[in-house]
Scaffold this motif. Structure first.
Motif, PDB file in Angstrom:
ATOM      1  N   THR A   1     -10.083  -2.119  21.128  1.00  0.00           N
ATOM      2  CA  THR A   1      -9.951  -2.735  19.858  1.00  0.00           C
ATOM      3  C   THR A   1      -8.403  -2.539  19.430  1.00  0.00           C
ATOM      4  O   THR A   1      -7.650  -1.549  20.049  1.00  0.00           O
ATOM      5  CB  THR A   1     -10.808  -2.271  18.798  1.00  0.00           C
TER       6      THR A   1
ATOM      7  N   SER B   1     -13.574   5.853  13.708  1.00  0.00           N
ATOM      8  CA  SER B   1     -12.108   5.750  13.714  1.00  0.00           C
ATOM      9  C   SER B   1     -11.400   6.767  13.983  1.00  0.00           C
ATOM     10  O   SER B   1     -11.913   8.054  13.165  1.00  0.00           O
ATOM     11  CB  SER B   1     -11.554   5.274  12.277  1.00  0.00           C
TER      12      SER B   1
ATOM     13  N   HIS C   1       1.080  -4.931  12.267  1.00  0.00           N
ATOM     14  CA  HIS C   1       1.257  -5.847  11.056  1.00  0.00           C
ATOM     15  C   HIS C   1       1.949  -7.290  11.328  1.00  0.00           C
ATOM     16  O   HIS C   1       2.744  -7.412  12.395  1.00  0.00           O
ATOM     17  CB  HIS C   1       2.470  -5.346  10.070  1.00  0.00           C
TER      18      HIS C   1
ATOM     19  N   ARG D   1       2.470  12.656  15.601  1.00  0.00           N
ATOM     20  CA  ARG D   1       1.259  12.178  15.616  1.00  0.00           C
ATOM     21  C   ARG D   1       0.290  12.301  16.818  1.00  0.00           C
ATOM     22  O   ARG D   1       0.799  12.258  17.957  1.00  0.00           O
ATOM     23  CB  ARG D   1       1.318  10.718  15.293  1.00  0.00           C
TER      24      ARG D   1
ATOM     25  N   GLY E   1      -8.775   8.216  13.795  1.00  0.00           N
ATOM     26  CA  GLY E   1      -7.770   8.813  12.986  1.00  0.00           C
ATOM     27  C   GLY E   1      -8.133   9.339  11.670  1.00  0.00           C
ATOM     28  O   GLY E   1      -7.450  10.051  11.002  1.00  0.00           O
ATOM     29  N   GLN E   2      -9.589   9.408  11.480  1.00  0.00           N
ATOM     30  CA  GLN E   2      -9.986   9.803  10.257  1.00  0.00           C
ATOM     31  C   GLN E   2     -10.056  11.512  10.219  1.00  0.00           C
ATOM     32  O   GLN E   2     -11.248  11.917  10.458  1.00  0.00           O
ATOM     33  CB  GLN E   2     -11.318   9.015   9.905  1.00  0.00           C
TER      34      GLN E   2
ATOM     35  N   THR F   1       0.810  -1.345   0.032  1.00  0.00           N
ATOM     36  CA  THR F   1       0.178  -0.068   0.018  1.00  0.00           C
ATOM     37  C   THR F   1       0.865   1.096  -0.039  1.00  0.00           C
ATOM     38  O   THR F   1       0.896   2.006  -0.905  1.00  0.00           O
ATOM     39  CB  THR F   1      -0.792   0.133   1.152  1.00  0.00           C
TER      40      THR F   1
ATOM     41  N   ASN G   1      -4.502   8.900  18.062  1.00  0.00           N
ATOM     42  CA  ASN G   1      -4.699   8.190  16.846  1.00  0.00           C
ATOM     43  C   ASN G   1      -4.002   6.766  16.944  1.00  0.00           C
ATOM     44  O   ASN G   1      -2.791   6.754  16.620  1.00  0.00           O
ATOM     45  CB  ASN G   1      -4.233   9.169  15.675  1.00  0.00           C
TER      46      ASN G   1
ATOM     47  N   SER H   1      -4.510   0.915   3.276  1.00  0.00           N
ATOM     48  CA  SER H   1      -5.254  -0.203   3.331  1.00  0.00           C
ATOM     49  C   SER H   1      -6.718   0.115   3.744  1.00  0.00           C
ATOM     50  O   SER H   1      -6.944   1.222   4.197  1.00  0.00           O
ATOM     51  CB  SER H   1      -4.862  -1.349   4.303  1.00  0.00           C
TER      52      SER H   1
ATOM     53  N   ARG I   1     -12.338   3.144   6.571  1.00  0.00           N
ATOM     54  CA  ARG I   1     -11.503   4.028   5.723  1.00  0.00           C
ATOM     55  C   ARG I   1     -11.512   3.398   4.227  1.00  0.00           C
ATOM     56  O   ARG I   1     -11.401   2.235   4.314  1.00  0.00           O
ATOM     57  CB  ARG I   1     -10.124   4.250   6.158  1.00  0.00           C
TER      58      ARG I   1
HETATM   59  O1  TXA Z   1      -1.979   0.555   4.474  1.00  0.00           O
HETATM   60  C1  TXA Z   1      -1.770   1.009   5.456  1.00  0.00           C
HETATM   61  O2  TXA Z   1      -2.878   0.823   6.366  1.00  0.00           O
HETATM   62  C2  TXA Z   1      -0.397   1.636   5.942  1.00  0.00           C
HETATM   63  C3  TXA Z   1       0.365   0.457   6.050  1.00  0.00           C
HETATM   64  C4  TXA Z   1       2.095   0.844   6.318  1.00  0.00           C
HETATM   65  O3  TXA Z   1      -0.006  -0.689   6.501  1.00  0.00           O
HETATM   66  N1  TXA Z   1      -0.733   2.113   7.169  1.00  0.00           N
HETATM   67  C5  TXA Z   1      -1.614   3.040   7.671  1.00  0.00           C
HETATM   68  O4  TXA Z   1      -1.495   3.630   8.888  1.00  0.00           O
HETATM   69  O5  TXA Z   1      -2.197   3.760   6.772  1.00  0.00           O
HETATM   70  P1  TXA Z   1      -2.035   5.055   9.310  1.00  0.00           P
HETATM   71  O6  TXA Z   1      -1.649   5.104  11.035  1.00  0.00           O
HETATM   72  O7  TXA Z   1      -1.573   5.976   8.699  1.00  0.00           O
HETATM   73  O8  TXA Z   1      -3.338   4.873   9.555  1.00  0.00           O
HETATM   74  C6  TXA Z   1      -4.113   4.034  10.622  1.00  0.00           C
HETATM   75  C7  TXA Z   1      -5.639   4.284  10.606  1.00  0.00           C
HETATM   76  C8  TXA Z   1      -5.541   5.592  11.520  1.00  0.00           C
HETATM   77  O9  TXA Z   1      -7.076   6.170  10.882  1.00  0.00           O
HETATM   78  C9  TXA Z   1      -6.355   4.898  12.575  1.00  0.00           C
HETATM   79  O10 TXA Z   1      -7.405   5.901  13.357  1.00  0.00           O
HETATM   80  C10 TXA Z   1      -7.046   3.610  12.165  1.00  0.00           C
HETATM   81  O11 TXA Z   1      -6.071   3.234  11.481  1.00  0.00           O
HETATM   82  N2  TXA Z   1      -7.268   2.750  13.507  1.00  0.00           N
HETATM   83  C11 TXA Z   1      -5.859   2.119  13.933  1.00  0.00           C
HETATM   84  N3  TXA Z   1      -6.578   1.584  15.188  1.00  0.00           N
HETATM   85  C12 TXA Z   1      -7.930   1.728  15.298  1.00  0.00           C
HETATM   86  C13 TXA Z   1      -8.933   1.255  16.154  1.00  0.00           C
HETATM   87  N4  TXA Z   1      -8.554   0.355  17.127  1.00  0.00           N
HETATM   88  N5  TXA Z   1     -10.055   1.637  16.075  1.00  0.00           N
HETATM   89  C14 TXA Z   1     -10.343   2.394  15.045  1.00  0.00           C
HETATM   90  N6  TXA Z   1      -9.566   2.949  14.101  1.00  0.00           N
HETATM   91  C15 TXA Z   1      -8.215   2.533  14.044  1.00  0.00           C
END
Ligand code: TXA
Ligand code: MG
Length: 338
Positions: free
Chosen positions: A140, A245, A89, A80, A247-248, A57, A84, A204, A217
């Protein structure tokens, strides 16, 4: 050294003091994507270091998901917000099931789409051993099995869960080449594994299955494909019964210039990011109008527009089906007020 950190951050949820410390002190190494390079990268991860690596990705910024000091450094290096949470992985479904509880829907979707660009948000196991900073204190956890040979070999060499957000400063454009990571993160992280360009080019797709299957997302796996596998529509984050979520964020993926969407005509002071057969484009995501090609090129195009110093970016309309929905999601956030 980082033990005083608590998962709160300042008023904006950031760790300003840590950010300064990290930026002052780190030499960023480059690792080849061969056995020697990946062994060295895994050793840096095992010592609590921050290593960027390719996935199909985008490039992720990896850290040992069990090590809170290391995860705190990761938040600081990206700037960050601490609310968030991160995606963990893992190499296989079995590994994921050690950390989260799969329901039948999630198990079926994992069967259909893993390894690949689909992330699940599922209940965290009490004994998972994942740092609470990774989940931002939620009950979660987001998990994904990536489908990139270098990511898979790094997971094997490290032999543990790797938390990895996209390897860009928070709010900026995600990296799809090692050079994008170096430009944005040099001096803030311990290393970069160079594994070439990311084939998908967008993050993703994120799905939660409880209380109802929900798209959190849009991303590399089109929601139509997930709905076809499910046999019913996904709820959308924001629907009454759906989870959300944290982080959106509205403004994200922001290039330096302003962004205007659905541009069919451009002003003389605008730089056109085209799609399809359009005239006058400085860059074109896909002259042939291919959405998969456009997704793979999107973030590199935004990085190039930064390098060109484009102040006013106009973007051609992009169809909203398939991976086009994820392209438009990223562009809307790139265009949002900052
Ligand atoms: O493709 C991808 O997903 C990439 C590659 C590196 O794997 N990673 C990625 O991570 O996009 P990041 O941190 O940029 O985005 C992660 C998203 C954030 O919007 C975050 O809020 C959400 O995942 N997220 C993580 N844990 C969560 C949870 N427990 N509940 C809801 N949302 C969550
Ligand atoms: Mg990101």
């Amino acid at each position: 050294m980082w033990a005083f950190i608590v998962p709160k951050g300042d008023r904006d949820g950031r760790f300003p003091q840590l950010k300064r410390d990290v930026m002052d002190s780190v030499t960023t190494r480059t690792f080849a994507s061969d056995a020697q390079g990946l062994g060295d990268a895994a050793a840096v991860l095992a010592q609590g270091g921050l290593v960027a690596f390719p996935t199909e990705t985008v490039y992720g910024l990896g850290v040992d998901a069990r090590n809170s000091d290391a995860v705190a450094r990761l938040y600081a290096a990206k700037g960050r917000p601490a609310f968030n949470p991160l995606i963990v992985h893992v190499p296989s479904f079995e590994a994921a099931a050690r950390y989260v509880v799969f329901d039948k829907v999630a198990e079926d979707l994992a069967q259909a789409f893993w390894p690949g660009a689909l992330t699940f948000v599922l209940p965290l196991r009490a004994d998972a051993g994942i740092s609470p900073l990774v989940t931002a204190g939620l009950d979660t956890l987001a998990v994904r099995v990536p489908d990139h040979p270098v990511a898979r070999q790094l997971l094997e060499a490290f032999d543990g869960p790797i938390a990895a957000p996209s390897a860009n400063p928070s709010g900026q454009v995600s990296p799809t080449k090692a050079a994008h990571v170096a430009d944005q993160m040099d001096g803030r992280i311990d290393g970069i594994v160079d594994g070439g360009d990311c084939a998908v080019g967008l993050e993703s797709t994120i799905v939660a299955t409880q209380p109802v299957p929900t798209l959190l997302r849009a991303g590399g796996v089109p929601s139509e494909a997930i709905e076809a596998a499910l046999g019913r529509p996904l709820a959308q984050a924001g629907d009454a019964a759906a989870p959300t979520s944290p982080g959106q964020l509205a403004s994200h993926y922001a290039p330096q210039g302003s962004v205007r969407l659905n541009a069919v005509e451009i002003a003389s002071d605008e730089t056109l990011l085209g799609f399809g057969a359009v005239d006058g484009a400085a860059l074109n995501l896909s002259p042939a109008g291919d959405l998969i090609e456009a997704a793979a090129r999107l973030f590199d195009a935004l990085h190039q527009l930064n390098a060109m110093g484009a102040q006013k970016i106009a973007v051609s309309p992009i169809p909203d089906h398939g991976i086009g929905a994820a392209i438009n999601d990223r562009l809307r956030r790139a265009a949002a007020p900052r």
